[in-house]
Design an enzyme around this catalytic site. Sequence first.
Site, PDB file in Angstrom:
ATOM      1  N   ASP A 287      -0.300   4.495   0.928  1.00  0.00           N
ATOM      2  CA  ASP A 287      -0.636   5.517   1.924  1.00  0.00           C
ATOM      3  C   ASP A 287       0.064   5.238   3.249  1.00  0.00           C
ATOM      4  O   ASP A 287       0.442   4.102   3.549  1.00  0.00           O
ATOM      5  CB  ASP A 287      -2.150   5.626   2.127  1.00  0.00           C
ATOM      6  CG  ASP A 287      -2.779   4.341   2.655  1.00  0.00           C
ATOM      7  OD1 ASP A 287      -2.354   3.246   2.221  1.00  0.00           O
ATOM      8  OD2 ASP A 287      -3.698   4.434   3.493  1.00  0.00           O
TER       9      ASP A 287
ATOM     10  N   GLU B  37      -5.108   1.671   2.481  1.00  0.00           N
ATOM     11  CA  GLU B  37      -5.023   0.559   3.428  1.00  0.00           C
ATOM     12  C   GLU B  37      -5.042   1.048   4.867  1.00  0.00           C
ATOM     13  O   GLU B  37      -5.630   0.406   5.743  1.00  0.00           O
ATOM     14  CB  GLU B  37      -3.747  -0.255   3.159  1.00  0.00           C
ATOM     15  CG  GLU B  37      -3.664  -1.572   3.928  1.00  0.00           C
ATOM     16  CD  GLU B  37      -3.095  -1.454   5.328  1.00  0.00           C
ATOM     17  OE1 GLU B  37      -3.202  -2.430   6.089  1.00  0.00           O
ATOM     18  OE2 GLU B  37      -2.533  -0.381   5.673  1.00  0.00           O
ATOM     19  N   GLU B  38      -4.390   2.186   5.110  1.00  0.00           N
ATOM     20  CA  GLU B  38      -4.260   2.670   6.478  1.00  0.00           C
ATOM     21  C   GLU B  38      -5.578   3.154   7.085  1.00  0.00           C
ATOM     22  O   GLU B  38      -5.648   3.409   8.287  1.00  0.00           O
ATOM     23  CB  GLU B  38      -3.209   3.787   6.555  1.00  0.00           C
ATOM     24  CG  GLU B  38      -1.783   3.326   6.307  1.00  0.00           C
ATOM     25  CD  GLU B  38      -1.226   2.433   7.412  1.00  0.00           C
ATOM     26  OE1 GLU B  38      -1.986   2.082   8.332  1.00  0.00           O
ATOM     27  OE2 GLU B  38      -0.032   2.083   7.338  1.00  0.00           O
TER      28      GLU B  38
ATOM     29  N   HIS C 159       0.845  -1.205   0.000  1.00  0.00           N
ATOM     30  CA  HIS C 159       0.000   0.000   0.000  1.00  0.00           C
ATOM     31  C   HIS C 159       0.871   1.241   0.000  1.00  0.00           C
ATOM     32  O   HIS C 159       1.992   1.244   0.530  1.00  0.00           O
ATOM     33  CB  HIS C 159      -0.985   0.005   1.166  1.00  0.00           C
ATOM     34  CG  HIS C 159      -0.369   0.046   2.535  1.00  0.00           C
ATOM     35  ND1 HIS C 159       0.068   1.215   3.130  1.00  0.00           N
ATOM     36  CD2 HIS C 159      -0.130  -0.935   3.442  1.00  0.00           C
ATOM     37  CE1 HIS C 159       0.531   0.950   4.335  1.00  0.00           C
ATOM     38  NE2 HIS C 159       0.436  -0.347   4.550  1.00  0.00           N
TER      39      HIS C 159
ATOM     40  N   HIS D 180       4.045   3.326  12.504  1.00  0.00           N
ATOM     41  CA  HIS D 180       3.173   4.353  13.090  1.00  0.00           C
ATOM     42  C   HIS D 180       3.854   5.136  14.221  1.00  0.00           C
ATOM     43  O   HIS D 180       3.199   5.946  14.882  1.00  0.00           O
ATOM     44  CB  HIS D 180       1.860   3.753  13.621  1.00  0.00           C
ATOM     45  CG  HIS D 180       1.023   3.075  12.574  1.00  0.00           C
ATOM     46  ND1 HIS D 180      -0.284   2.724  12.789  1.00  0.00           N
ATOM     47  CD2 HIS D 180       1.299   2.694  11.309  1.00  0.00           C
ATOM     48  CE1 HIS D 180      -0.776   2.138  11.699  1.00  0.00           C
ATOM     49  NE2 HIS D 180       0.192   2.113  10.788  1.00  0.00           N
TER      50      HIS D 180
ATOM     51  N   ASP E 142       6.470   0.846   7.290  1.00  0.00           N
ATOM     52  CA  ASP E 142       5.071   0.527   6.984  1.00  0.00           C
ATOM     53  C   ASP E 142       4.565   1.373   5.824  1.00  0.00           C
ATOM     54  O   ASP E 142       4.040   2.460   6.025  1.00  0.00           O
ATOM     55  CB  ASP E 142       4.220   0.748   8.232  1.00  0.00           C
ATOM     56  CG  ASP E 142       2.769   0.364   8.059  1.00  0.00           C
ATOM     57  OD1 ASP E 142       2.443  -0.326   7.075  1.00  0.00           O
ATOM     58  OD2 ASP E 142       1.950   0.754   8.911  1.00  0.00           O
TER      59      ASP E 142
ATOM     60  N   GLU F 140       2.458  -7.242   3.340  1.00  0.00           N
ATOM     61  CA  GLU F 140       3.300  -6.728   4.414  1.00  0.00           C
ATOM     62  C   GLU F 140       3.264  -7.601   5.670  1.00  0.00           C
ATOM     63  O   GLU F 140       2.292  -8.312   5.936  1.00  0.00           O
ATOM     64  CB  GLU F 140       2.868  -5.313   4.797  1.00  0.00           C
ATOM     65  CG  GLU F 140       1.482  -5.230   5.420  1.00  0.00           C
ATOM     66  CD  GLU F 140       1.097  -3.811   5.761  1.00  0.00           C
ATOM     67  OE1 GLU F 140       1.927  -3.078   6.317  1.00  0.00           O
ATOM     68  OE2 GLU F 140      -0.061  -3.440   5.476  1.00  0.00           O
TER      69      GLU F 140
END
Length: 400
Positions: free
Chosen positions: A78, A143-144, A76, A372, A109, A171
Amino acid sequence: MAQQEHPAVTRFREYLRINTMQPKPDYQKCVDFLAAQATELGLAYKVVESAPGILNIFITLEGTDPSLPSILLNSHTDVVPVFREKWSCDPFEAIKRDDGYILARGAQDMKCVGWSYFEAIRALLAKGWKPKRTVHMSFVADEEIGGQLGMKLLVNRQEFKDLNVGFALDEGIASEKDTIRVFYGERAPWWVKVVSTGQTGHGSQLIIEDNATLKLMKVINKFMDYRADQEYKLIHGIDGRKVELGDVNTINLTMLNAGVQFNVVPQDAWAGFDVRVSPRTDINEFKNMLIEMAESEPGVKLEFVTFFGSNKLTPIDDGNQWWETVTKVAKQHNISLEPEIFPAATDSRYLREIGIPAFGISYLKNVPILLHDHDERIHEDQFLEGIPFYSNLIEQLAEL
């Protein structure tokens, strides 16, 4: 004289500098960059708008036998928001410190994985490789924030069906040990709202027969008792067997709302919960249990704000050629694997739901888990070390 940077690292840092932070990711700039990189390698690509402004790109290396189900390398684009005051640098400058660490949002990530795929394909093409199975790289959006406008919609579009996917990589999470974690399933994510209605009254009263907040508290206590049971199992194991977070269910109280004034007993109250359902649990039985726990109280209703009804696993046994290949490549690279159930949620759940086997693998070992987090980072040596691993894995998967 300063050592010249590896070109793969330079390209990776360019990718990291594209600000795809939610809630306003620059998807146009992202797909333009990826399309240009695909063109440089002579690869075909297709940009798909899964919803207005939500851009995804599929990049394809056609196989010598395109009738075979293809290999999908998913990532992903984003990334999550940042607290800039907590960062030691601009999170979208992708600086490289003197110690070799690259700091940027998305470094772990999961732009490191997506770009590792790209560099792995680049290395394979450089030696003249032509795969038996077609290989697709998918760089998908949103995705996030749950993939509701990204992979959830994409898997039902004809453009995705035309890819004829037989197996996917996605991932994982970093390992603080000298191992690579492989995720073969994940917990189903639900957001649940429990709404209680009752009789209002003056805040000085003691007996109000139908009290919305008291009824809600009873439901909360039931949920928290169940949560305590799962926490005990996580800490102490089940029947002497150690368990991981992905093996148990979680219920976390994340929102509370009630009241209009201090001296008024509210007639409405509600609570929001983040719920994750392990593949070790029968998903329908668990759903019915939650509804019963909530709605056994009169005037209380349970609503599913989001609901995902599948927690399928990809088999990890000797009968699964995909798993056999992953383990074989790991041995060739002297890598120990730790198979796990992903504790949160990735786009792989949408793939497994429609019957596509998928493993989540991020080549991140002996590193802290910083997805994150502030100052998210990856060492350039770790990034470069992962490229040959992905090259060999992709090559052998595509030759099955």
